[in-house]
Design a protein around this motif. Sequence first.
Motif, PDB file in Angstrom:
ATOM      1  N   CYS A  70      -9.951 -37.742 -45.016  1.00  0.00           N
ATOM      2  CA  CYS A  70     -10.295 -37.779 -43.599  1.00  0.00           C
ATOM      3  C   CYS A  70     -11.147 -36.561 -43.224  1.00  0.00           C
ATOM      4  O   CYS A  70     -12.212 -36.688 -42.611  1.00  0.00           O
ATOM      5  CB  CYS A  70      -8.988 -37.798 -42.810  1.00  0.00           C
ATOM      6  SG  CYS A  70      -9.220 -38.010 -41.071  1.00  0.00           S
ATOM      7  N   ALA A  71     -10.683 -35.383 -43.634  1.00  0.00           N
ATOM      8  CA  ALA A  71     -11.397 -34.149 -43.292  1.00  0.00           C
ATOM      9  C   ALA A  71     -12.809 -34.149 -43.865  1.00  0.00           C
ATOM     10  O   ALA A  71     -13.772 -33.799 -43.176  1.00  0.00           O
ATOM     11  CB  ALA A  71     -10.613 -32.949 -43.801  1.00  0.00           C
ATOM     12  N   ARG A  74     -15.174 -36.555 -41.963  1.00  0.00           N
ATOM     13  CA  ARG A  74     -15.552 -36.040 -40.644  1.00  0.00           C
ATOM     14  C   ARG A  74     -16.518 -34.865 -40.769  1.00  0.00           C
ATOM     15  O   ARG A  74     -17.467 -34.750 -40.007  1.00  0.00           O
ATOM     16  CB  ARG A  74     -14.314 -35.610 -39.851  1.00  0.00           C
ATOM     17  CG  ARG A  74     -13.346 -36.739 -39.471  1.00  0.00           C
ATOM     18  CD  ARG A  74     -14.039 -37.972 -38.952  1.00  0.00           C
ATOM     19  NE  ARG A  74     -13.112 -38.949 -38.357  1.00  0.00           N
ATOM     20  CZ  ARG A  74     -13.238 -40.255 -38.463  1.00  0.00           C
ATOM     21  NH1 ARG A  74     -14.226 -40.779 -39.171  1.00  0.00           N
ATOM     22  NH2 ARG A  74     -12.384 -41.060 -37.863  1.00  0.00           N
ATOM     23  N   GLN A  75     -16.257 -34.012 -41.769  1.00  0.00           N
ATOM     24  CA  GLN A  75     -17.150 -32.871 -41.978  1.00  0.00           C
ATOM     25  C   GLN A  75     -18.565 -33.334 -42.301  1.00  0.00           C
ATOM     26  O   GLN A  75     -19.538 -32.655 -42.004  1.00  0.00           O
ATOM     27  CB  GLN A  75     -16.636 -31.981 -43.113  1.00  0.00           C
ATOM     28  CG  GLN A  75     -15.567 -30.991 -42.669  1.00  0.00           C
ATOM     29  CD  GLN A  75     -14.737 -30.462 -43.831  1.00  0.00           C
ATOM     30  OE1 GLN A  75     -15.142 -30.587 -44.984  1.00  0.00           O
ATOM     31  NE2 GLN A  75     -13.591 -29.878 -43.521  1.00  0.00           N
ATOM     32  N   GLY A  77     -19.879 -35.965 -41.084  1.00  0.00           N
ATOM     33  CA  GLY A  77     -20.428 -36.724 -39.965  1.00  0.00           C
ATOM     34  C   GLY A  77     -20.201 -38.223 -40.063  1.00  0.00           C
ATOM     35  O   GLY A  77     -20.879 -38.997 -39.404  1.00  0.00           O
ATOM     36  N   TRP A  79     -18.099 -41.075 -38.889  1.00  0.00           N
ATOM     37  CA  TRP A  79     -17.157 -41.254 -37.776  1.00  0.00           C
ATOM     38  C   TRP A  79     -16.534 -42.642 -37.729  1.00  0.00           C
ATOM     39  O   TRP A  79     -16.085 -43.092 -36.673  1.00  0.00           O
ATOM     40  CB  TRP A  79     -17.847 -40.925 -36.447  1.00  0.00           C
ATOM     41  CG  TRP A  79     -18.097 -39.466 -36.340  1.00  0.00           C
ATOM     42  CD1 TRP A  79     -19.297 -38.836 -36.525  1.00  0.00           C
ATOM     43  CD2 TRP A  79     -17.143 -38.435 -36.084  1.00  0.00           C
ATOM     44  NE1 TRP A  79     -19.140 -37.476 -36.394  1.00  0.00           N
ATOM     45  CE2 TRP A  79     -17.824 -37.197 -36.120  1.00  0.00           C
ATOM     46  CE3 TRP A  79     -15.765 -38.421 -35.842  1.00  0.00           C
ATOM     47  CZ2 TRP A  79     -17.199 -35.977 -35.917  1.00  0.00           C
ATOM     48  CZ3 TRP A  79     -15.143 -37.209 -35.638  1.00  0.00           C
ATOM     49  CH2 TRP A  79     -15.837 -36.009 -35.671  1.00  0.00           C
ATOM     50  N   THR A  80     -16.483 -43.328 -38.882  1.00  0.00           N
ATOM     51  CA  THR A  80     -15.792 -44.616 -38.959  1.00  0.00           C
ATOM     52  C   THR A  80     -14.357 -44.425 -38.445  1.00  0.00           C
ATOM     53  O   THR A  80     -13.699 -43.455 -38.838  1.00  0.00           O
ATOM     54  CB  THR A  80     -15.722 -45.084 -40.434  1.00  0.00           C
ATOM     55  OG1 THR A  80     -17.038 -45.015 -40.973  1.00  0.00           O
ATOM     56  CG2 THR A  80     -15.163 -46.478 -40.548  1.00  0.00           C
ATOM     57  N   GLY A 101      -9.200 -35.400 -37.420  1.00  0.00           N
ATOM     58  CA  GLY A 101     -10.172 -36.375 -36.928  1.00  0.00           C
ATOM     59  C   GLY A 101      -9.818 -37.838 -37.149  1.00  0.00           C
ATOM     60  O   GLY A 101     -10.646 -38.710 -36.926  1.00  0.00           O
ATOM     61  N   ASP A 103      -8.163 -41.357 -36.035  1.00  0.00           N
ATOM     62  CA  ASP A 103      -8.139 -41.894 -34.678  1.00  0.00           C
ATOM     63  C   ASP A 103      -6.760 -42.354 -34.249  1.00  0.00           C
ATOM     64  O   ASP A 103      -6.447 -42.378 -33.073  1.00  0.00           O
ATOM     65  CB  ASP A 103      -9.105 -43.074 -34.602  1.00  0.00           C
ATOM     66  CG  ASP A 103     -10.523 -42.610 -34.867  1.00  0.00           C
ATOM     67  OD1 ASP A 103     -11.217 -42.289 -33.898  1.00  0.00           O
ATOM     68  OD2 ASP A 103     -10.917 -42.518 -36.046  1.00  0.00           O
ATOM     69  N   ARG A 144     -10.701 -36.132 -29.357  1.00  0.00           N
ATOM     70  CA  ARG A 144     -11.146 -35.583 -30.634  1.00  0.00           C
ATOM     71  C   ARG A 144     -10.740 -34.126 -30.792  1.00  0.00           C
ATOM     72  O   ARG A 144     -10.237 -33.719 -31.829  1.00  0.00           O
ATOM     73  CB  ARG A 144     -12.665 -35.686 -30.747  1.00  0.00           C
ATOM     74  CG  ARG A 144     -13.147 -37.088 -31.002  1.00  0.00           C
ATOM     75  CD  ARG A 144     -14.240 -37.055 -32.055  1.00  0.00           C
ATOM     76  NE  ARG A 144     -14.937 -38.329 -32.124  1.00  0.00           N
ATOM     77  CZ  ARG A 144     -14.430 -39.396 -32.713  1.00  0.00           C
ATOM     78  NH1 ARG A 144     -13.242 -39.357 -33.263  1.00  0.00           N
ATOM     79  NH2 ARG A 144     -15.124 -40.521 -32.730  1.00  0.00           N
TER      80      ARG A 144
END
Length: 230
Positions: A70-71, A74-75, A77, A79-80, A101, A103, A144
Amino acid sequence: MVHDGRVVEVLVIEDEVRLARAVAEGLTSHGFTVTLCHNGHSGYQQAKERHPDVIVLDLMLPDLSGAEVCARLRQEGVWTPILVLTARDGVSDETDVLNLGADDYLRKPFSYPVLVARCRALLRRAAAGDPAEISVDDLVLDPRRRTLRRAETPIELTRREFALLEYLMRNRGRPRTKQEILDHVWGVGYARDANVVEVYIGYLRRKVDAPFGTSTVQTVRGQGYVLKGP
Ligand code: CA
């Protein structure tokens, strides 16, 4: 499942093969297209290559942990929407993944209708552009960054208080019953006395209303609770 004229693909990253297959069957029977991955590294690669619509991510993976997957996404970019599967008592894990990050999360064991409903909710949020901030009057919550402020004053909430307020804010003007709140904020199948909701409503009022002389969090007699809209 077709969403916005497209087939919806769910990437399931879960190392327990039987559970992964069951999850895939549950989702497929509701019309989703499912790709399965049984470890973190391949899951991470697939997430980047396939551009799925939703990722269902187990936390406990043998190589790269779910939190790490996950990290990293997100890092970079990506954003699924990510729905994390957590073990029954993984309270600190849940806080961690939301901070990284993810959801939403679903505590094991869960039912397939709930899994499907959560995936659909994530799709709707993504389709709506998933606004970074939700606001009701001068109360502004950022899911977020996990921050909250009223006017310009920051307010500190615990994870549970935050989840409760977010749920009420997303449903502003629509009363939610104690059971609905319990299912959403504490998790379906999490056996707790519904009175815990009342206790947390009290905590919220002490933080978001009392210091400001407002009464945003309201009781609707015989129905539940509602956040008063503007
Ligand atoms: Ca696992």
